[in-house]
Design an enzyme around this catalytic site. Structure first.
Site, PDB file in Angstrom:
ATOM      1  N   SER A 140       0.891  -1.318   0.025  1.00 44.23           N
ATOM      2  CA  SER A 140      -0.081   0.073   0.146  1.00 44.23           C
ATOM      3  C   SER A 140       0.795   1.203   0.013  1.00 44.23           C
ATOM      4  CB  SER A 140      -0.807  -0.117   1.071  1.00 44.23           C
ATOM      5  OG  SER A 140      -1.638   0.997   1.337  1.00 44.23           O
ATOM      6  N   SER A 192      -5.528  13.314  -3.161  1.00 40.89           N
ATOM      7  CA  SER A 192      -6.428  14.475  -3.053  1.00 40.89           C
ATOM      8  C   SER A 192      -5.938  15.485  -1.908  1.00 40.89           C
ATOM      9  CB  SER A 192      -7.977  13.932  -2.577  1.00 40.89           C
ATOM     10  OG  SER A 192      -7.818  13.267  -1.245  1.00 40.89           O
ATOM     11  N   HIS A 220     -10.914  10.531  -6.963  1.00 39.99           N
ATOM     12  CA  HIS A 220     -10.668  11.740  -7.295  1.00 39.99           C
ATOM     13  C   HIS A 220     -10.497  12.027  -8.598  1.00 39.99           C
ATOM     14  CE1 HIS A 220     -11.097  13.344  -3.177  1.00 39.99           C
ATOM     15  NE2 HIS A 220     -10.472  12.231  -2.869  1.00 39.99           N
ATOM     16  N   THR A 248     -16.016   6.566  -7.349  1.00 39.80           N
ATOM     17  CA  THR A 248     -17.126   6.914  -6.676  1.00 39.80           C
ATOM     18  C   THR A 248     -18.164   7.368  -7.562  1.00 39.80           C
ATOM     19  OG1 THR A 248     -17.901   8.292  -4.825  1.00 39.80           O
ATOM     20  CG2 THR A 248     -16.056   9.292  -6.255  1.00 39.80           C
ATOM     21  N   LYS A 251     -18.766  12.087  -5.940  1.00 37.62           N
ATOM     22  CA  LYS A 251     -17.887  13.295  -6.468  1.00 37.62           C
ATOM     23  C   LYS A 251     -18.145  13.750  -7.730  1.00 37.62           C
ATOM     24  CE  LYS A 251     -14.311  12.199  -3.041  1.00 37.62           C
ATOM     25  NZ  LYS A 251     -14.914  11.143  -2.609  1.00 37.62           N
ATOM     26  N   THR A 280     -25.728  -4.742   3.479  1.00 38.81           N
ATOM     27  CA  THR A 280     -26.204  -3.187   3.322  1.00 38.81           C
ATOM     28  C   THR A 280     -27.368  -2.895   2.296  1.00 38.81           C
ATOM     29  OG1 THR A 280     -23.941  -2.765   3.752  1.00 38.81           O
ATOM     30  CG2 THR A 280     -25.395  -0.920   2.895  1.00 38.81           C
ATOM     31  N   THR A 281     -28.445  -2.191   2.577  1.00 40.96           N
ATOM     32  CA  THR A 281     -29.159  -1.813   1.610  1.00 40.96           C
ATOM     33  C   THR A 281     -28.714  -0.969   0.460  1.00 40.96           C
ATOM     34  OG1 THR A 281     -30.952  -1.531   3.612  1.00 40.96           O
ATOM     35  CG2 THR A 281     -31.377  -0.247   1.407  1.00 40.96           C
ATOM     36  N   THR A 366      -5.896  14.064   9.169  1.00 42.08           N
ATOM     37  CA  THR A 366      -5.949  14.114   7.405  1.00 42.08           C
ATOM     38  C   THR A 366      -4.858  14.342   6.854  1.00 42.08           C
ATOM     39  OG1 THR A 366      -8.182  14.757   7.917  1.00 42.08           O
ATOM     40  CG2 THR A 366      -7.184  14.730   5.660  1.00 42.08           C
TER      41      THR A 366
END
Length: 412
Positions: A140, A192, A220, A248, A251, A280-281, A366
Site C-alpha cells: 500500500s 487528494s 478523485h 465513486t 464526487k 447493506t441496503t 488527515t
C-alpha cells in the site's frame, strides 16, 4: 488520559483536547442552489449569507445538471425513494443493473459492482478479496486515504507500506517475496491532499513482473480525466493494465455511492463475500438513475472537463503571481500550504465571515502535523472573477493572520 468512571466527563475531555489542538471539526450549514453552483447559502445565527464554495467534491457541478435531476425525479416518481432491501433480498433494481453496465463500459471491464459509498467499496472489496487468498501480502502506498487503510485493517492481512509513488521501493518489497505468494498492490491515481498523480504504468509493469494484482482507487479522477471520464488510467491508455478500478459516484458524478470495475470473476468474488456489500441496503433506484445519467453525459461530453482544467490553471497562475504557497501538481486540486492548525482555521473563518468564501481547513490526522493546508477545488462554474477574488482575499487574509502572529509558518 485514564478513564475515571465518568463516561460523559471522559468524552467531553477528549472533545476539549481536539478543540485545544485546533482539530475539532466545525460544520458549516450550507444550502446548495440549483443553477448557481458553486454559490450556496450559509445559514448562521438565523440569517442566510451567500457564499462561494471552494472545497466541494462535486467537482463538475453534475449534482445540479438538468439531466441528472430529471433522471432522479423520474426514477423516484416511477419506483419510489427506497431500494427495498439488500441486493440479495429485494434491492437489485433495473436502474442499478443499468448503472453497473454503464460503469463497466466506461472502464472497459467485464463487470462493475456498486456500493453505498466509495468508502464501503474499498472496505468491502479489499477485505473480501483478501479473505479468498491464503497468505496474501498487501502493498500500500503510504499516502493512501482512510477507506483503503480501513479495508486493509479489516482484512487482517499482512501489509507492506511503500514510500509515496516510489517505484524503486515498491520493487524492493516485491522482490523480497516469493513469486507465487499472492500480492495486491493498492494505490490511488489522484492523491487528494497533495494533488499529485501516481506512476500507474510503472506500478502495473511491476505487478506483471512479480505476479501481483493491481487495485487502483480513482475516486478523485473519474469523470474528470480520460476521453470519456474514466480517470487517469484511461487518460494514459492504461485501463487494460489494471485489475481492479475503484471509483465513486458522489464526487464528479454528483450523485452518491461507490463501485469497482474488474473482471466478472473478481466482481463476483466481492459480490459473494463482501460483508459491506451483502448486508447493506442497496442504492435507491433514483440515486442509481441520477448517477447513470451523469456517467452517460460525461462519457459523451468533455466540455466540463476542459473548463475545469482552464480554471484550475488560472487559479494556480494567480496563486503563483500573488506569492501564495501551493503544492505543485498536475490535477485540479490546489493545496495552499499553511503549516499550522490554528492559522489554518483562522484563515478559513476570515474568508467565510468577511469575504463570503467557504473553504474548510485540512488538519491532522488527515495530513501530518506541520503540513496543515487549505484544499481548493476549482471547477467549471467558478468564473474568472471568482478565481481572481479568491486569490486577492486569500493573500489579504494570510497576511493579516501572519501579522496577528497566529502562526510564524505562514508564507509572506
Amino acid at each position: 488520559m485514564m478513564f475515571q468512571g465518568d463516561y460523559t466527563a471522559h468524552f467531553r475531555a477528549q472533545l476539549n483536547r481536539l478543540k485545544t489542538e485546533n482539530r475539532y471539526r466545525h460544520f458549516v450549514e450550507l444550502e446548495r442552489i440549483v443553477g448557481r453552483h458553486p454559490v450556496a447559502l450559509r445559514h448562521h445565527n438565523g440569517a442566510a449569507q451567500e457564499v462561494t464554495v471552494w472545497c466541494s467534491n462535486d467537482y463538475l457541478g453534475m449534482g445540479q445538471h438538468p439531466d441528472v435531476i430529471a433522471a432522479m425525479r423520474a426514477a423516484a416518481a416511477a419506483g419510489g425513494t427506497g431500494a427495498g432491501g439488500t441486493r440479495n433480498i429485494s434491492g437489485t433494481s433495473h436502474a442499478l443493473v443499468s448503472l453497473e453496465d454503464e460503469l463497466a463500459a466506461l472502464h472497459g471491464k467485464e463487470r462493475a459492482l456498486t456500493f453505498t459509498s466509495g468508502y464501503v467499496a474499498n472496505e468491502a472489496s479489499l477485505s473480501a478479496l483478501v479473505a479468498q487468498l491464503l497468505d496474501v501480502l498487501i502493498l500500500s502506498d503510504e499516502m493512501n486515504h482512510a477507506s483503503i487503510i480501513s479495508g486493509i485493517k479489516l482484512s487482517r492481512a499482512e501489509k507492506a507500506i511503500f514510500r509515496h509513488n516510489d517505484v524503486a521501493h515498491l520493487e524492493e518489497l516485491l522482490a523480497a517475496q516469493p513469486n507465487d505468494r499472492p500480492k495486491i498492490i493498492v494505490f490511488e491515481s489522484v492523491y487528494s491532499m497533495d494533488g499529485d498523480t501516481s506512476p500507474i504504468a510503472e506500478i502495473a509493469a511491476l505487478a506483471r513482473r512479480y505476479n501481483a494484482l493491481t487495485y487502483l482507487d480513482e475516486v478523485h479522477a473519474v469523470g474528470m480525466y480520460g476521453a470519456e471520464g474514466g480517470g487517469i488510467a484511461q487518460m494514459r491508455g492504461l485501463d487494460d493494465g489494471i485489475d481492479i478500478i475503484q471509483g465513486t459516484l458522489g464526487k464528479a458524478f454528483g450523485a452518491g455511492g461507490g463501485y469497482i470495475a474488474a473482471s466478472d470473476v473478481i466482481c463476483d468474488t466481492v459480490r459473494s463475500n463482501g460483508s459491506g456489500f451483502i448486508f447493506t441496503t442497496a442504492l435507491p433506484p433514483a440515486v442509481a438513475a441520477a448517477a447513470h445519467a451523469a456517467v452517460r453525459h460525461l462519457r459523451l461530453n468533455d466540455t466540463l472537463r476542459a473548463a475545469q482544467q482552464r480554471q484550475a490553471s488560472r487559479l494556480k497562475d494567480g496563486a503563483h503571481a500573488a506569492g501564495i504557497p501551493i503544492l505543485e501538481g498536475d490535477t485540479h486540486i490546489v493545496p495552499v500550504m499553511v503549516g499550522d492548525a490554528a492559522a489554518t482555521m483562522r484563515i478559513c473563518q476570515l474568508l467565510l465571515d468577511e469575504h463570503g468564501i467557504y473553504v474548510q481547513p485540512i488538519n491532522y490526522p488527515t495530513v501530518p502535523r506541520g503540513t496543515e493546508r487549505l484544499r481548493l477545488t476549482p471547477g467549471p462554474y467558478h468564473t474568472d472573477e471568482m478565481v481572481d477574488r479568491l486569490v486577492g482575499a486569500l493573500r489579504s487574509v494570510m497576511d493579516r493572520v501572519a501579522d496577528e502572529g497566529v502562526a510564524a509558518q505562514i508564507a509572506e
